[in-house]
Design an enzyme around this catalytic site. Structure first.
Site, PDB file in Angstrom:
ATOM      1  N   CYS A 102      46.445  37.344  47.640  1.00 23.78           N
ATOM      2  CA  CYS A 102      45.969  38.166  46.521  1.00 23.78           C
ATOM      3  C   CYS A 102      44.712  37.618  45.860  1.00 23.78           C
ATOM      4  O   CYS A 102      44.071  38.324  45.074  1.00 23.78           O
ATOM      5  CB  CYS A 102      47.081  38.323  45.486  1.00 23.78           C
ATOM      6  SG  CYS A 102      48.540  39.177  46.119  1.00 23.78           S
ATOM      7  N   HIS A 121      44.492  40.168  38.485  1.00 19.99           N
ATOM      8  CA  HIS A 121      45.197  40.676  39.661  1.00 19.99           C
ATOM      9  C   HIS A 121      46.372  41.530  39.205  1.00 19.99           C
ATOM     10  O   HIS A 121      47.120  41.150  38.300  1.00 19.99           O
ATOM     11  CB  HIS A 121      45.677  39.511  40.523  1.00 19.99           C
ATOM     12  CG  HIS A 121      46.584  39.911  41.634  1.00 19.99           C
ATOM     13  ND1 HIS A 121      46.260  40.895  42.532  1.00 19.99           N
ATOM     14  CD2 HIS A 121      47.834  39.472  41.974  1.00 19.99           C
ATOM     15  CE1 HIS A 121      47.258  41.037  43.389  1.00 19.99           C
ATOM     16  NE2 HIS A 121      48.216  40.201  43.074  1.00 19.99           N
ATOM     17  N   ASN A 177      50.585  46.718  43.630  1.00 24.73           N
ATOM     18  CA  ASN A 177      49.854  45.517  44.022  1.00 24.73           C
ATOM     19  C   ASN A 177      49.244  45.739  45.399  1.00 24.73           C
ATOM     20  O   ASN A 177      49.948  45.739  46.406  1.00 24.73           O
ATOM     21  CB  ASN A 177      50.812  44.327  44.030  1.00 24.73           C
ATOM     22  CG  ASN A 177      50.145  43.016  44.435  1.00 24.73           C
ATOM     23  OD1 ASN A 177      48.989  42.999  44.855  1.00 24.73           O
ATOM     24  ND2 ASN A 177      50.870  41.925  44.314  1.00 24.73           N
TER      25      ASN A 177
END
Length: 330
Positions: A116, A255, A285
């Site tokens: 990520c 994020h 996500n």
């Protein structure tokens, strides 16, 4: 000679058409809309369901629209970096395939894998080529097709992730631009967030398919704790190194892993949520895609000279923060 800085000249997103809602997930695993929304902030996510389509297809769409949007010819692009954990193949690299699909005949490319945090790491990498004067135009892509490695019988993971892509164009300038980055890693984190099988450690086999270790595994509570600490300390370090406070920052771009993580980071650093970009409710996500998709969604609200902090935390563990000054009015 004035110092060259890397600026973001433009940003563009690309998303699959199919929308997977919480209500549909209720028919797949033991969960419900309220449970998902309360714990993650996610209402829906995009899923790439078209046969024969992969990460490079979303990347190519984003890059083509980005070049058109910024008035950049394909011949001008000299390098393409693709951040992803779900590239088309183990090899060749997805960047190379994307260059071929877009027609970037003068560019070389490579993939960067940092989960990520991939886009954050790739952005800093691309900026180095601009700042050194070696290259004039670099495209950085964050793309992941997380649905390709999710176990849709595991409610701990399948409710969280979605598919998506974002891309930025980097150019050189004597003003604005990327200012500083703090990037970190701790490989012991692989025990808590990983895709165990599919590499040289545990190649795909019938045993792997049976034990489902080719899907994403996450130990949520441990990851939550490390994510809040990692992003908070990285942001604070980059602010301290540049003699800035939260009041100097126009936007924080975190994020999009979990709304509670985002809120905890903002609270620890005294950032009001009004200054924090959030679109997790729409996309979930998207791993390497979250940061550029946030910039794309909020682009019309950004003003030239805005100081922005991007921060991410990913499996492995990887994390960091990047401070930049926005280079244009939308």
């Amino acid at each position: 000679m004035p110092t060259i800085k890397a600026i973001i000249k433009g940003v563009q997103g690309a998303l699959p058409d199919y929308v997977l809602t919480n209500q549909e997930l209720e028919t797949m695993v033991d969960t419900n809309d309220e449970w998902i929304t309360t714990r993650t902030g996610i209402k829906e996510r995009r899923i790439l369901k078209e046969e024969g389509k992969a990460a490079s297809d979303l990347a190519a769409e984003a890059v083509e629209k980005l070049l058109e949007k910024t008035g950049t010819s394909k011949e001008e692009v000299e390098m393409l970096i693709v951040a992803s954990v779900t590239g088309d193949h183990t090899f060749p690299d997805t960047a190379n395939i994307t260059c071929d699909k877009v027609g970037l005949s003068n560019a070389f490319g490579f993939d960067l894998l940092a989960a990520c945090s991939g886009f954050l790491f790739a952005l800093t990498t691309g900026a180095q080529y601009i700042e050194s004067g070696r290259l004039k135009k670099v495209v950085v892509v964050g793309v992941d097709i997380m649905s390709s490695i999710l176990d849709y019988t595991d409610r701990a993971t399948c409710i969280i992730f979605g598919d998506g892509c974002g891309a930025v164009l980097l150019e050189g300038s004597t003003e604005n631009g990327l200012i500083d980055s703090v990037l970190k890693g701790d490989g012991s984190g692989r025990n808590f967030l990983r895709r165990e099988a599919g590499g040289s450690f545990k190649p795909i086999s019938q045993e792997v398919i049976d034990d489902r270790s080719h899907y994403v595994y996450q130990e949520g509570r441990t990851v939550f704790k490390h994510a809040v600490k990692g992003m908070s300390t990285a942001i604070q370090e980059v602010l301290d190194r540049n003699n800035l406070t939260a009041d100097d920052i126009a936007w924080v771009v975190p994020h999009q892993a979990n709304i509670r993580i985002i809120q905890s980071v903002a609270s620890q650093l005294n950032f009001p949520m009004e200054k924090v970009m959030v679109n997790i409710e729409k996309y979930g996500n998207t791993t390497a895609g979250t940061l550029p998709l946030c910039l794309w969604d909020y682009e019309k609200q950004l003003k030239k000279g805005d100081k922005i902090v991007l921060t991410a935390f990913g499996g492995g563990f990887t994390w960091g923060a990047t401070l930049l000054e926005w280079a244009y009015d939308s």
